[in-house]
Design an enzyme around this catalytic site. Structure first.
Site, PDB file in Angstrom:
ATOM      1  N   HIS A  79       1.092 -14.245 -37.546  1.00 56.56           N
ATOM      2  CA  HIS A  79       1.160 -14.524 -38.280  1.00 56.56           C
ATOM      3  C   HIS A  79       3.243 -14.133 -38.161  1.00 56.56           C
ATOM      4  CE1 HIS A  79       0.594 -11.937 -41.561  1.00 56.56           C
ATOM      5  NE2 HIS A  79       1.826 -12.305 -41.967  1.00 56.56           N
ATOM      6  N   ASP A 132      -6.109 -13.610 -37.457  1.00 58.56           N
ATOM      7  CA  ASP A 132      -4.364 -12.999 -37.500  1.00 58.56           C
ATOM      8  C   ASP A 132      -3.952 -11.652 -36.925  1.00 58.56           C
ATOM      9  OD1 ASP A 132      -1.826 -12.983 -38.005  1.00 58.56           O
ATOM     10  OD2 ASP A 132      -2.376 -12.556 -40.157  1.00 58.56           O
ATOM     11  N   GLN A 226       4.745  -7.835 -49.239  1.00 61.46           N
ATOM     12  CA  GLN A 226       5.098  -8.237 -47.873  1.00 61.46           C
ATOM     13  C   GLN A 226       6.118  -7.554 -46.814  1.00 61.46           C
ATOM     14  OE1 GLN A 226       4.261 -11.010 -50.418  1.00 61.46           O
ATOM     15  NE2 GLN A 226       3.405 -11.964 -49.037  1.00 61.46           N
ATOM     16  N   GLY A 227       5.885  -7.655 -46.035  1.00 57.73           N
ATOM     17  CA  GLY A 227       6.509  -7.023 -44.644  1.00 57.73           C
ATOM     18  C   GLY A 227       5.986  -5.730 -44.330  1.00 57.73           C
ATOM     19  N   ASP A 228       4.428  -5.495 -45.095  1.00 64.52           N
ATOM     20  CA  ASP A 228       4.061  -4.901 -44.235  1.00 64.52           C
ATOM     21  C   ASP A 228       2.394  -5.534 -43.152  1.00 64.52           C
ATOM     22  OD1 ASP A 228       4.220  -2.659 -45.967  1.00 64.52           O
ATOM     23  OD2 ASP A 228       3.144  -3.570 -47.750  1.00 64.52           O
ATOM     24  N   SER A 229       3.152  -6.798 -43.127  1.00 62.31           N
ATOM     25  CA  SER A 229       1.835  -7.291 -42.297  1.00 62.31           C
ATOM     26  C   SER A 229       2.132  -7.355 -40.920  1.00 62.31           C
ATOM     27  CB  SER A 229       2.382  -8.651 -42.716  1.00 62.31           C
ATOM     28  OG  SER A 229       1.974  -9.295 -43.292  1.00 62.31           O
TER      29      SER A 229
HETATM   30  N1  ARG Z   1       1.941 -11.942 -45.864  1.00 65.52           N
HETATM   31  C1  ARG Z   1       2.836 -10.343 -45.717  1.00 65.52           C
HETATM   32  C2  ARG Z   1       3.202 -10.221 -45.218  1.00 65.52           C
HETATM   33  O1  ARG Z   1       3.818 -11.028 -43.977  1.00 65.52           O
HETATM   34  C3  ARG Z   1       1.564  -9.353 -46.167  1.00 65.52           C
HETATM   35  C4  ARG Z   1       1.104  -9.690 -47.396  1.00 65.52           C
HETATM   36  C5  ARG Z   1      -0.197  -8.677 -47.804  1.00 65.52           C
HETATM   37  N2  ARG Z   1      -0.681  -8.705 -49.286  1.00 65.52           N
HETATM   38  C6  ARG Z   1      -1.237  -8.159 -50.198  1.00 65.52           C
HETATM   39  N3  ARG Z   1      -2.045  -8.547 -51.397  1.00 65.52           N
HETATM   40  N4  ARG Z   1      -2.118  -6.794 -48.993  1.00 65.52           N
HETATM   41  O2  ARG Z   1       4.035  -9.080 -44.679  1.00 65.52           O
END
Ligand code: ARG
Length: 272
Positions: A79, A132, A226-229
């Site tokens: 993603h 993913d 968010q941002g850790d993905s």
């Molecule tokens: N989708 C998020 C990203 O793009 C990561 C989300 C992870 N969320 C969590 N609750 N662990 O950075």
């Protein structure tokens, strides 16, 4: 992920107000959520994905994490390379780079390496968040000492209750407070039954044990955000997950969901 990314952030921000309901010790001030700063030398396989063209220069263009799985190979979340994040196909992002050996995004330590090729798992299902992962090929190699081993299927590192650590430069509060320096937090691998109960088919996604694992604390407080993905989840010195999704961040009952690395290894192995 322009629109949804912002939408998810807004959700996370709204949710950040609710945790009063649970006296979770670490709903604020973490990494990631509930974590602490970590020296990049301790996790040389953790890298940042960057495009200043797309995301601006205030945080060196960082927008996702990644993991070095071979001298010229970086694993990240599919993603992270989707049109919603990049605004088009990854090939069109001219300054897509991997930042290695640099914990402080504003320092000039380490190196910024151009990406020569991107490969997105063809089985990635954006609607379900399944499969993913994506692989980036680096224009120049990193040392072998920066490579982390992927845990194969059946490795004890996947067992529920295993202590793991997740690394990233993402939101530290659920309210859009992105980190400038690498952070890490300890989370426990949870059982598939627990993960299925948490995500039986929510708007945010459905837990699928074959391609996902979940980790966190049932009482909330420690999580990726968010941002850790695309960043690493490591247990027993081996890579077991990539930050993928979750409902909010660090909320009780909503553990973080990760791409299961044994499934990545299976797919990559069958390509060779
Ligand atoms: N989708 C998020 C990203 O793009 C990561 C989300 C992870 N969320 C969590 N609750 N662990 O950075």
């Amino acid at each position: 992920m322009r629109r949804p990314f912002v939408a998810v952030l807004a959700l996370a921000a709204a949710a950040a107000v609710i945790p009063l309901a649970s006296p979770a010790p670490a709903a604020t001030g973490g990494v990631i959520i509930g974590g602490q700063p970590v020296d990049i030398a301790q996790s040389p396989w953790t890298v940042a994905l960057s495009s200043r063209d797309r995301f601006g220069g205030t945080r060196a263009g960082q927008f996702c994490g990644g993991v070095v799985i071979g001298p010229s190979l970086v694993l990240t979340a599919a993603h992270c390379l989707g049109p919603l994040v990049l605004g088009g196909p990854p090939e069109r992002v001219r300054d897509l780079r991997v930042i290695a050996h640099r914990g402080d995004l504003l320092s000039d330590k380490g190196e910024e390496i151009p990406v020569s090729k991107t490969w997105v798992n063809p089985a990635y299902d954006a609607a379900a968040n399944a499969g993913d992962f994506a692989v980036l090929t680096l224009a120049s190699p990193l040392p072998q000492s920066s490579v982390i081993r992927m845990a194969a299927a059946g490795d004890a590192a996947y067992a529920p209750g295993t202590e793991a650590a997740v690394y990233g430069w993402g939101d530290t509060s659920g309210g859009g407070d992105y980190a400038l320096t690498l952070r890490s937090v300890g989370v426990n691998v949870l059982s598939d039954a627990t993960c299925e109960r948490a995500y039986p088919g929510n708007a945010d996604g459905t837990y699928r044990a074959v391609s996902m694992l979940c980790a966190g604390e049932l009482e909330g407080g420690r999580d990726a955000c968010q941002g850790d993905s695309g960043g690493p989840l490591v247990a027993r010195g081996r890579l077991i997950g990539l930050v993928s999704w979750g409902s909010g961040c660090g909320q009780p009952g909503n553990p973080g969901v990760y791409t299961r690395v044994s499934d990545v290894a299976r797919v990559l192995g069958s390509r060779r």
